[in-house]
Motif scaffolding. Structure first.
Motif, short mmCIF file in Angstrom:
data_model
loop_
_atom_site.label_atom_id
_atom_site.label_comp_id
_atom_site.label_asym_id
_atom_site.label_seq_id
_atom_site.Cartn_x
_atom_site.Cartn_y
_atom_site.Cartn_z
N ARG A 36 -5.92 -9.74 -1.34
CA ARG A 36 -4.54 -9.18 -0.55
C ARG A 36 -4.65 -7.74 -1.00
O ARG A 36 -4.37 -6.90 -0.23
CB ARG A 36 -3.31 -9.70 -1.31
N VAL A 37 -5.12 -7.27 -1.99
CA VAL A 37 -5.58 -5.86 -2.31
C VAL A 37 -6.39 -5.35 -1.22
O VAL A 37 -6.31 -4.30 -0.46
CB VAL A 37 -6.06 -5.60 -3.71
N ALA A 59 -5.27 0.13 5.63
CA ALA A 59 -5.00 1.59 5.43
C ALA A 59 -6.10 2.47 5.88
O ALA A 59 -6.20 3.67 5.69
CB ALA A 59 -4.66 1.72 4.15
N GLY A 60 -7.41 2.01 5.91
CA GLY A 60 -8.55 2.55 6.34
C GLY A 60 -9.26 2.85 5.09
O GLY A 60 -10.46 3.63 5.25
N ALA A 99 -3.06 0.19 -3.55
CA ALA A 99 -2.90 -1.05 -3.13
C ALA A 99 -2.90 -2.04 -4.25
O ALA A 99 -3.28 -1.89 -5.24
CB ALA A 99 -4.17 -1.50 -2.16
N SER A 100 -1.92 -2.88 -3.74
CA SER A 100 -1.23 -4.06 -4.81
C SER A 100 -1.32 -5.23 -4.07
O SER A 100 -0.94 -5.15 -2.87
CB SER A 100 -0.24 -3.69 -5.77
N TYR A 144 0.85 -1.31 -0.07
CA TYR A 144 0.00 -0.11 0.00
C TYR A 144 0.83 1.19 0.03
O TYR A 144 1.85 1.21 0.48
CB TYR A 144 -1.11 -0.02 1.26
N GLU A 145 0.35 2.10 -0.73
CA GLU A 145 1.12 3.44 -0.86
C GLU A 145 0.33 4.61 -0.69
O GLU A 145 -0.55 4.57 -1.64
CB GLU A 145 1.95 3.73 -2.10
N GLY A 146 0.10 5.32 0.26
CA GLY A 146 -0.69 6.56 0.42
C GLY A 146 -0.86 6.64 1.75
O GLY A 146 -0.19 6.47 2.66
#
Length: 135
Positions: free
Chosen positions: A76-77, A84-85, A50-51, A20-22
């Motif tokens: 998984r995504v 991450a909310g 997300a990936s 996750y990026e963010g």
């Protein structure tokens, strides 16, 4: 060989197969409650991307085996988004690489092997209403 190095950690450590990026917020939805949307829902905003990756390899002596890791990659995504909310996945994209081998064995006849590596990615969305009272 390069694909094996990517797949091996996924086989050994399932959590290593998502990212996750963010922005990170308190969790408001469980993994199974994160839904997929084609467009950003009204009242929601993007908080990140997300990936998830998954793979499978199956062998069969009767026919070509059925190997479909896409549902695991999407789970998984969803897990990464929930942690991450996030509440929704927008613009979900998946790509699979398939390799097939077949060989002849004197005892069993033809043997078929299918390997599939799937990578999925999505924008993570969260309702504005959850953060209205947040400082």
């Amino acid at each position: 060989m390069r694909r094996l190095l990517t797949v091996l950690p996924c086989l050994l450590f399932a959590t290593a197969c998502s990212s996750y990026e963010g922005e990170i917020y308190p969790q408001v939805a469980k993994t199974r409650e994160v839904r997929m949307e084609q467009t950003m829902p009204a009242g929601y905003r993007s908080i990140g991307v997300a990936s998830g990756q998954a793979s499978c390899c199956e062998t069969s002596t009767f026919s070509e085996p059925d190997c479909s890791p896409e549902h695991r990659a999407l789970r998984r995504v969803r897990r990464a988004a929930a942690r991450a909310g996030g509440e929704a996945l927008v613009d979900v994209w998946c790509h699979s690489e398939v390799s097939r081998d077949e060989w002849y064995d004197d005892e069993d006849g033809w043997t078929y092997e299918v390997s599939v590596f799937t990578d999925c990615q999505a924008e993570v969305a969260r309702a504005w209403s959850h953060d209205a009272n947040r400082d």
